[in-house]
Design a protein around this motif. Structure first.
Motif, PDB file in Angstrom:
ATOM      1  N   LYS A  96      42.323 -11.658  30.522  1.00  0.00           N
ATOM      2  CA  LYS A  96      42.613 -11.881  31.948  1.00  0.00           C
ATOM      3  C   LYS A  96      43.597 -13.028  32.159  1.00  0.00           C
ATOM      4  O   LYS A  96      44.383 -13.005  33.093  1.00  0.00           O
ATOM      5  CB  LYS A  96      41.325 -12.174  32.714  1.00  0.00           C
ATOM      6  N   LYS A  97      43.545 -14.027  31.289  1.00  0.00           N
ATOM      7  CA  LYS A  97      44.429 -15.190  31.404  1.00  0.00           C
ATOM      8  C   LYS A  97      45.769 -14.966  30.715  1.00  0.00           C
ATOM      9  O   LYS A  97      46.630 -15.826  30.726  1.00  0.00           O
ATOM     10  CB  LYS A  97      43.756 -16.439  30.825  1.00  0.00           C
ATOM     11  N   GLY A  98      45.949 -13.805  30.072  1.00  0.00           N
ATOM     12  CA  GLY A  98      47.210 -13.515  29.395  1.00  0.00           C
ATOM     13  C   GLY A  98      47.352 -14.186  28.046  1.00  0.00           C
ATOM     14  O   GLY A  98      48.452 -14.270  27.493  1.00  0.00           O
ATOM     15  N   ILE A  99      46.248 -14.654  27.498  1.00  0.00           N
ATOM     16  CA  ILE A  99      46.260 -15.297  26.188  1.00  0.00           C
ATOM     17  C   ILE A  99      46.300 -14.194  25.134  1.00  0.00           C
ATOM     18  O   ILE A  99      45.443 -13.323  25.101  1.00  0.00           O
ATOM     19  CB  ILE A  99      45.019 -16.187  26.010  1.00  0.00           C
ATOM     20  N   LYS A 100      47.318 -14.213  24.308  1.00  0.00           N
ATOM     21  CA  LYS A 100      47.569 -13.116  23.369  1.00  0.00           C
ATOM     22  C   LYS A 100      46.737 -13.178  22.095  1.00  0.00           C
ATOM     23  O   LYS A 100      46.449 -12.148  21.494  1.00  0.00           O
ATOM     24  CB  LYS A 100      49.051 -13.088  22.973  1.00  0.00           C
ATOM     25  N   HIS A 101      46.379 -14.356  21.643  1.00  0.00           N
ATOM     26  CA  HIS A 101      45.727 -14.505  20.341  1.00  0.00           C
ATOM     27  C   HIS A 101      44.430 -15.295  20.483  1.00  0.00           C
ATOM     28  O   HIS A 101      44.458 -16.467  20.830  1.00  0.00           O
ATOM     29  CB  HIS A 101      46.630 -15.235  19.351  1.00  0.00           C
ATOM     30  N   LEU A 102      43.318 -14.659  20.211  1.00  0.00           N
ATOM     31  CA  LEU A 102      42.031 -15.341  20.109  1.00  0.00           C
ATOM     32  C   LEU A 102      41.710 -15.394  18.623  1.00  0.00           C
ATOM     33  O   LEU A 102      41.559 -14.364  17.967  1.00  0.00           O
ATOM     34  CB  LEU A 102      40.953 -14.589  20.878  1.00  0.00           C
ATOM     35  N   ILE A 103      41.673 -16.587  18.090  1.00  0.00           N
ATOM     36  CA  ILE A 103      41.506 -16.753  16.645  1.00  0.00           C
ATOM     37  C   ILE A 103      40.232 -17.534  16.348  1.00  0.00           C
ATOM     38  O   ILE A 103      39.690 -18.223  17.223  1.00  0.00           O
ATOM     39  CB  ILE A 103      42.741 -17.444  16.008  1.00  0.00           C
ATOM     40  N   LEU A 104      39.772 -17.410  15.129  1.00  0.00           N
ATOM     41  CA  LEU A 104      38.585 -18.148  14.706  1.00  0.00           C
ATOM     42  C   LEU A 104      38.618 -18.293  13.197  1.00  0.00           C
ATOM     43  O   LEU A 104      39.390 -17.621  12.517  1.00  0.00           O
ATOM     44  CB  LEU A 104      37.300 -17.439  15.148  1.00  0.00           C
ATOM     45  N   THR A 105      37.806 -19.180  12.718  1.00  0.00           N
ATOM     46  CA  THR A 105      37.599 -19.279  11.276  1.00  0.00           C
ATOM     47  C   THR A 105      36.121 -19.026  11.023  1.00  0.00           C
ATOM     48  O   THR A 105      35.277 -19.261  11.894  1.00  0.00           O
ATOM     49  CB  THR A 105      37.988 -20.666  10.717  1.00  0.00           C
ATOM     50  N   THR A 106      35.830 -18.528   9.863  1.00  0.00           N
ATOM     51  CA  THR A 106      34.442 -18.296   9.482  1.00  0.00           C
ATOM     52  C   THR A 106      34.279 -18.625   8.009  1.00  0.00           C
ATOM     53  O   THR A 106      35.236 -18.574   7.242  1.00  0.00           O
ATOM     54  CB  THR A 106      34.011 -16.849   9.810  1.00  0.00           C
ATOM     55  N   ASP A 107      33.095 -18.982   7.644  1.00  0.00           N
ATOM     56  CA  ASP A 107      32.790 -19.370   6.274  1.00  0.00           C
ATOM     57  C   ASP A 107      32.623 -18.111   5.421  1.00  0.00           C
ATOM     58  O   ASP A 107      31.770 -17.268   5.718  1.00  0.00           O
ATOM     59  CB  ASP A 107      31.503 -20.189   6.261  1.00  0.00           C
ATOM     60  N   PRO A 108      33.424 -17.951   4.365  1.00  0.00           N
ATOM     61  CA  PRO A 108      33.347 -16.732   3.550  1.00  0.00           C
ATOM     62  C   PRO A 108      32.004 -16.544   2.850  1.00  0.00           C
ATOM     63  O   PRO A 108      31.695 -15.461   2.385  1.00  0.00           O
ATOM     64  CB  PRO A 108      34.486 -16.901   2.537  1.00  0.00           C
ATOM     65  N   ARG A 109      31.185 -17.576   2.796  1.00  0.00           N
ATOM     66  CA  ARG A 109      29.856 -17.441   2.186  1.00  0.00           C
ATOM     67  C   ARG A 109      28.918 -16.593   3.044  1.00  0.00           C
ATOM     68  O   ARG A 109      27.901 -16.122   2.582  1.00  0.00           O
ATOM     69  CB  ARG A 109      29.225 -18.818   1.961  1.00  0.00           C
ATOM     70  N   PHE A 110      29.275 -16.429   4.324  1.00  0.00           N
ATOM     71  CA  PHE A 110      28.415 -15.694   5.249  1.00  0.00           C
ATOM     72  C   PHE A 110      29.044 -14.344   5.574  1.00  0.00           C
ATOM     73  O   PHE A 110      29.645 -14.153   6.623  1.00  0.00           O
ATOM     74  CB  PHE A 110      28.185 -16.509   6.517  1.00  0.00           C
ATOM     75  N   ASP A 111      28.877 -13.393   4.655  1.00  0.00           N
ATOM     76  CA  ASP A 111      29.420 -12.044   4.856  1.00  0.00           C
ATOM     77  C   ASP A 111      28.940 -11.429   6.159  1.00  0.00           C
ATOM     78  O   ASP A 111      29.687 -10.737   6.840  1.00  0.00           O
ATOM     79  CB  ASP A 111      29.014 -11.119   3.704  1.00  0.00           C
ATOM     80  N   TRP A 112      27.688 -11.675   6.513  1.00  0.00           N
ATOM     81  CA  TRP A 112      27.128 -11.095   7.731  1.00  0.00           C
ATOM     82  C   TRP A 112      27.894 -11.564   8.968  1.00  0.00           C
ATOM     83  O   TRP A 112      28.069 -10.805   9.922  1.00  0.00           O
ATOM     84  CB  TRP A 112      25.638 -11.422   7.861  1.00  0.00           C
ATOM     85  N   LEU A 113      28.382 -12.809   8.926  1.00  0.00           N
ATOM     86  CA  LEU A 113      29.123 -13.335  10.063  1.00  0.00           C
ATOM     87  C   LEU A 113      30.516 -12.709  10.144  1.00  0.00           C
ATOM     88  O   LEU A 113      30.964 -12.325  11.231  1.00  0.00           O
ATOM     89  CB  LEU A 113      29.222 -14.862   9.970  1.00  0.00           C
ATOM     90  N   THR A 114      31.173 -12.576   8.998  1.00  0.00           N
ATOM     91  CA  THR A 114      32.464 -11.895   8.969  1.00  0.00           C
ATOM     92  C   THR A 114      32.316 -10.471   9.491  1.00  0.00           C
ATOM     93  O   THR A 114      33.121 -10.007  10.295  1.00  0.00           O
ATOM     94  CB  THR A 114      33.043 -11.891   7.540  1.00  0.00           C
ATOM     95  N   ASN A 115      31.273  -9.772   9.065  1.00  0.00           N
ATOM     96  CA  ASN A 115      31.031  -8.408   9.533  1.00  0.00           C
ATOM     97  C   ASN A 115      30.756  -8.365  11.030  1.00  0.00           C
ATOM     98  O   ASN A 115      31.200  -7.449  11.729  1.00  0.00           O
ATOM     99  CB  ASN A 115      29.881  -7.774   8.752  1.00  0.00           C
ATOM    100  N   PHE A 116      30.029  -9.352  11.537  1.00  0.00           N
ATOM    101  CA  PHE A 116      29.766  -9.429  12.971  1.00  0.00           C
ATOM    102  C   PHE A 116      31.087  -9.517  13.745  1.00  0.00           C
ATOM    103  O   PHE A 116      31.298  -8.794  14.719  1.00  0.00           O
ATOM    104  CB  PHE A 116      28.884 -10.641  13.295  1.00  0.00           C
ATOM    105  N   TYR A 117      31.976 -10.400  13.312  1.00  0.00           N
ATOM    106  CA  TYR A 117      33.250 -10.555  14.016  1.00  0.00           C
ATOM    107  C   TYR A 117      34.109  -9.297  13.904  1.00  0.00           C
ATOM    108  O   TYR A 117      34.778  -8.915  14.865  1.00  0.00           O
ATOM    109  CB  TYR A 117      34.004 -11.791  13.524  1.00  0.00           C
TER     110      TYR A 117
END
Length: 135
Positions: A96-117
């Motif tokens: 809605k705000k016209g922001i093109k890139h929503l980025i994040l970092t995640t810890d590779p030790r947590f596969d479940w979190l990467t899969n969630f994203y």
């Protein structure tokens, strides 16, 4: 019991400050939490019976980039769709705000979190280099 969601913009931060800090105190060292609550861009909170059970925040330049930070859902409230809903609220806000890139970092030790994203619409960006400066 229903979950309610609310976006908390900077102008509203004072009235929610204590609750946000208390929620963060469960997960992070107390000395940094007041700074987090005071200086972040936009928060969304999930409440159950008036108590915060989940939170997400973004930092943004309101032009091209937003950084998704601290998606936290209380352990006993997980796997109920709260985290997914909070991420959706943040990503819809960016659109809605016209922001093109929503980025994040995640810890590779947590596969479940990467899969969630990934299930929430994010993709791994392998052609980019993440760099960090620590002071």
């Amino acid at each position: 019991m229903s979950i309610t969601y609310k976006r908390i913009e900077e102008r509203e931060r004072k009235q929610h400050f204590k609750n946000i800090v208390n929620f963060y105190n469960r997960y992070f060292p107390e000395e940094s939490n007041k700074k987090i609550a005071k200086n972040s861009g936009v928060f969304w909170v999930a409440r159950k019976n008036g108590e915060i059970v989940g939170i997400v925040r973004i930092l943004t330049d309101y032009s091209r980039y937003a950084l998704l930070l601290d998606l936290i859902v209380r352990k006993i409230e997980r796997n109920q769709g709260i985290g997914k809903h909070l991420v959706n609220l943040a990503s819809e806000y960016c659109k809605k705000k016209g922001i093109k890139h929503l980025i994040l970092t995640t810890d590779p030790r947590f596969d479940w979190l990467t899969n969630f994203y990934k299930k929430s619409g994010f993709r791994l960006v392998t052609d980019q280099s993440l760099m960090e400066f620590r002071s």
